[in-house]
Motif scaffolding. Sequence first.
Motif, PDB file in Angstrom:
ATOM      1  N   CYS A  12     -31.183  69.448 -32.921  1.00 20.59           N
ATOM      2  CA  CYS A  12     -29.800  69.119 -33.283  1.00 20.59           C
ATOM      3  C   CYS A  12     -29.688  68.806 -34.766  1.00 20.59           C
ATOM      4  O   CYS A  12     -28.814  69.338 -35.468  1.00 20.59           O
ATOM      5  CB  CYS A  12     -29.325  67.924 -32.450  1.00 20.59           C
ATOM      6  SG  CYS A  12     -27.725  67.249 -32.940  1.00 20.59           S
ATOM      7  N   LEU A  13     -30.574  67.962 -35.286  1.00 19.77           N
ATOM      8  CA  LEU A  13     -30.500  67.571 -36.689  1.00 19.77           C
ATOM      9  C   LEU A  13     -30.880  68.728 -37.604  1.00 19.77           C
ATOM     10  O   LEU A  13     -30.257  68.930 -38.660  1.00 19.77           O
ATOM     11  CB  LEU A  13     -31.403  66.367 -36.942  1.00 19.77           C
ATOM     12  CG  LEU A  13     -30.948  65.055 -36.287  1.00 19.77           C
ATOM     13  CD1 LEU A  13     -31.954  63.950 -36.566  1.00 19.77           C
ATOM     14  CD2 LEU A  13     -29.565  64.642 -36.771  1.00 19.77           C
ATOM     15  N   ASP A  14     -31.908  69.505 -37.237  1.00 19.91           N
ATOM     16  CA  ASP A  14     -32.273  70.680 -38.034  1.00 19.91           C
ATOM     17  C   ASP A  14     -31.099  71.648 -38.138  1.00 19.91           C
ATOM     18  O   ASP A  14     -30.774  72.149 -39.220  1.00 19.91           O
ATOM     19  CB  ASP A  14     -33.464  71.410 -37.397  1.00 19.91           C
ATOM     20  CG  ASP A  14     -34.761  70.635 -37.485  1.00 19.91           C
ATOM     21  OD1 ASP A  14     -34.832  69.670 -38.269  1.00 19.91           O
ATOM     22  OD2 ASP A  14     -35.703  70.993 -36.745  1.00 19.91           O
ATOM     23  N   PHE A  15     -30.470  71.900 -36.998  1.00 18.13           N
ATOM     24  CA  PHE A  15     -29.357  72.845 -36.939  1.00 18.13           C
ATOM     25  C   PHE A  15     -28.179  72.323 -37.764  1.00 18.13           C
ATOM     26  O   PHE A  15     -27.567  73.059 -38.544  1.00 18.13           O
ATOM     27  CB  PHE A  15     -28.945  73.057 -35.479  1.00 18.13           C
ATOM     28  CG  PHE A  15     -27.884  74.108 -35.286  1.00 18.13           C
ATOM     29  CD1 PHE A  15     -28.233  75.441 -35.093  1.00 18.13           C
ATOM     30  CD2 PHE A  15     -26.545  73.779 -35.287  1.00 18.13           C
ATOM     31  CE1 PHE A  15     -27.254  76.414 -34.922  1.00 18.13           C
ATOM     32  CE2 PHE A  15     -25.560  74.733 -35.122  1.00 18.13           C
ATOM     33  CZ  PHE A  15     -25.926  76.061 -34.933  1.00 18.13           C
ATOM     34  N   PHE A  16     -27.867  71.037 -37.606  1.00 12.34           N
ATOM     35  CA  PHE A  16     -26.746  70.428 -38.329  1.00 12.34           C
ATOM     36  C   PHE A  16     -26.955  70.507 -39.833  1.00 12.34           C
ATOM     37  O   PHE A  16     -26.039  70.864 -40.590  1.00 12.34           O
ATOM     38  CB  PHE A  16     -26.571  68.974 -37.892  1.00 12.34           C
ATOM     39  CG  PHE A  16     -25.569  68.208 -38.718  1.00 12.34           C
ATOM     40  CD1 PHE A  16     -24.213  68.458 -38.600  1.00 12.34           C
ATOM     41  CD2 PHE A  16     -25.980  67.240 -39.628  1.00 12.34           C
ATOM     42  CE1 PHE A  16     -23.277  67.768 -39.371  1.00 12.34           C
ATOM     43  CE2 PHE A  16     -25.068  66.549 -40.397  1.00 12.34           C
ATOM     44  CZ  PHE A  16     -23.714  66.811 -40.269  1.00 12.34           C
ATOM     45  N   LYS A  17     -28.155  70.192 -40.295  1.00 15.07           N
ATOM     46  CA  LYS A  17     -28.421  70.194 -41.731  1.00 15.07           C
ATOM     47  C   LYS A  17     -28.369  71.603 -42.308  1.00 15.07           C
ATOM     48  O   LYS A  17     -27.885  71.811 -43.431  1.00 15.07           O
ATOM     49  CB  LYS A  17     -29.772  69.527 -42.012  1.00 15.07           C
ATOM     50  CG  LYS A  17     -29.733  68.018 -41.765  1.00 15.07           C
ATOM     51  CD  LYS A  17     -31.066  67.337 -42.071  1.00 15.07           C
ATOM     52  CE  LYS A  17     -30.960  65.837 -41.832  1.00 15.07           C
ATOM     53  NZ  LYS A  17     -32.202  65.108 -42.170  1.00 15.07           N
ATOM     54  N   GLU A  18     -28.835  72.591 -41.551  1.00 18.51           N
ATOM     55  CA  GLU A  18     -28.764  73.972 -42.021  1.00 18.51           C
ATOM     56  C   GLU A  18     -27.326  74.463 -42.043  1.00 18.51           C
ATOM     57  O   GLU A  18     -26.887  75.114 -42.996  1.00 18.51           O
ATOM     58  CB  GLU A  18     -29.619  74.868 -41.122  1.00 18.51           C
ATOM     59  CG  GLU A  18     -29.768  76.296 -41.614  1.00 18.51           C
ATOM     60  CD  GLU A  18     -30.449  76.396 -42.963  1.00 18.51           C
ATOM     61  OE1 GLU A  18     -30.006  77.242 -43.782  1.00 18.51           O
ATOM     62  OE2 GLU A  18     -31.404  75.629 -43.221  1.00 18.51           O
ATOM     63  N   LEU A  19     -26.560  74.145 -40.992  1.00 14.30           N
ATOM     64  CA  LEU A  19     -25.153  74.550 -40.921  1.00 14.30           C
ATOM     65  C   LEU A  19     -24.349  73.879 -42.036  1.00 14.30           C
ATOM     66  O   LEU A  19     -23.411  74.474 -42.585  1.00 14.30           O
ATOM     67  CB  LEU A  19     -24.586  74.187 -39.549  1.00 14.30           C
ATOM     68  CG  LEU A  19     -23.179  74.683 -39.206  1.00 14.30           C
ATOM     69  CD1 LEU A  19     -23.117  76.203 -39.229  1.00 14.30           C
ATOM     70  CD2 LEU A  19     -22.758  74.160 -37.831  1.00 14.30           C
ATOM     71  N   SER A  20     -24.719  72.644 -42.390  1.00 12.87           N
ATOM     72  CA  SER A  20     -23.990  71.899 -43.424  1.00 12.87           C
ATOM     73  C   SER A  20     -24.077  72.563 -44.787  1.00 12.87           C
ATOM     74  O   SER A  20     -23.197  72.370 -45.632  1.00 12.87           O
ATOM     75  CB  SER A  20     -24.544  70.469 -43.525  1.00 12.87           C
ATOM     76  OG  SER A  20     -24.319  69.754 -42.337  1.00 12.87           O
ATOM     77  N   LYS A  21     -25.138  73.338 -45.024  1.00 14.38           N
ATOM     78  CA  LYS A  21     -25.284  73.999 -46.322  1.00 14.38           C
ATOM     79  C   LYS A  21     -24.149  74.984 -46.574  1.00 14.38           C
ATOM     80  O   LYS A  21     -23.737  75.183 -47.719  1.00 14.38           O
ATOM     81  CB  LYS A  21     -26.625  74.728 -46.381  1.00 14.38           C
ATOM     82  CG  LYS A  21     -27.833  73.806 -46.345  1.00 14.38           C
ATOM     83  CD  LYS A  21     -29.129  74.614 -46.312  1.00 14.38           C
ATOM     84  CE  LYS A  21     -30.346  73.703 -46.215  1.00 14.38           C
ATOM     85  NZ  LYS A  21     -31.617  74.485 -46.130  1.00 14.38           N
TER      86      LYS A  21
END
Length: 398
Positions: A12-21
């Motif tokens: 969840c956190l990996d995905f969120f941080k990548e999407l946030s870029k």
Amino acid sequence: MGSLSAANAKFCLDFFKELSKAKVNENIFFSPLSISAALSMVQLGAGGNTAEEMEKVLHIHEVLSMRSLGTKGTPEKYGEAGGAHSQFQELLSALGKAGATCSLSIANRLFGEATFQFLQQYLDSARHLYHAELEAVDFINAAEESRGKMNSWVEKQTGGKIKDLFPPGSIDSTTVLALVNAIYFKGQWAIKFEDKNTREMPFRLNKREHRNVPMMCGKGKYKLVRRQEEQVTVLELPYTGGELSMFILLPETICDESTGLEQLESAVTYEKLAEWTNMENVYLQRITVYLPRFRMEESCELIPVLQPLGMRDAFILEQADFSGLSTKPGLFLSKVIHKSFVEVNEEGTEAAAATGMIIRISSCSCIPYEFRIDHPFLFLIKHNTSKNILFFGRCCSP
């Protein structure tokens, strides 16, 4: 650490941080559980480096193996990922029983080309571990009709909130399998916000800008904790029954030209998130809560997010290995789609999400008395019993 909930939270956190870029200072909402469930069904049929990449991206190689089932289609056949597959089976059963006080459902389905030969072991395992039945469709001669059938299934499973998951042109005669997950939640607050207390109030976008939004107001006993080191305050808003809660993660500082979330988002880890949302030793306090009423609808193509995380081979025809799915060569994952919906109001929360994956064959501590959520924040909906994050989001502008 060896639990599926930990693996899902890390993903969840990996995905969120990548999407946030790609979505700087924008609202974000998705279901990590829906995405990981759909990807895990794909991983069930993957082999070689394709399977290994997916295991690492989903963190399921870290989940402890559970080899006690010993029946047909059990995880022994799936190496290090076996523990995750068996824990998904248990989680799906647990979530299916969580509807006494809240509406919560999660469903998986395989839509397969009727003339294509799938390995029976894969179909048995998908049914056994993910409760995913295979529905035969005619992708070759009736692609649009098949697309409509799949979209109707998703819409029904999500209470009508997720429509047209598969857009026109996403299905054609080279499609052999579509793997779909749908999740739906509707819960009432344990302490409802009264309509009469909702009024227009400012929501600070940054230090220089604000906009007026409908701000709900309620008084009651809540669990709230301030994390001094990270300068974040965490509030738990339980739904009736106490089995599910929304957690608000509100940074204490807000910057001139930004949302104020940058420091929080860079600092958050799985370990910190687990600690912050663990309210077992936190006492109830009487608090006045201000929470904006909001609604979000998101649609996202996931391949550009999953590739930088390390999942590459599955999307490349020459490198994809789906030998656990079929003996036929030339299979690759061509499209990964996620749509989500959330509405937060005085009564409670309604949220839904669906994830579709298309496999083709080549044709070739200080407690304030008032908690005002009046600037950008992160939020999540957590199944407290299993500790799994069902939904995760960022609200920059309600």
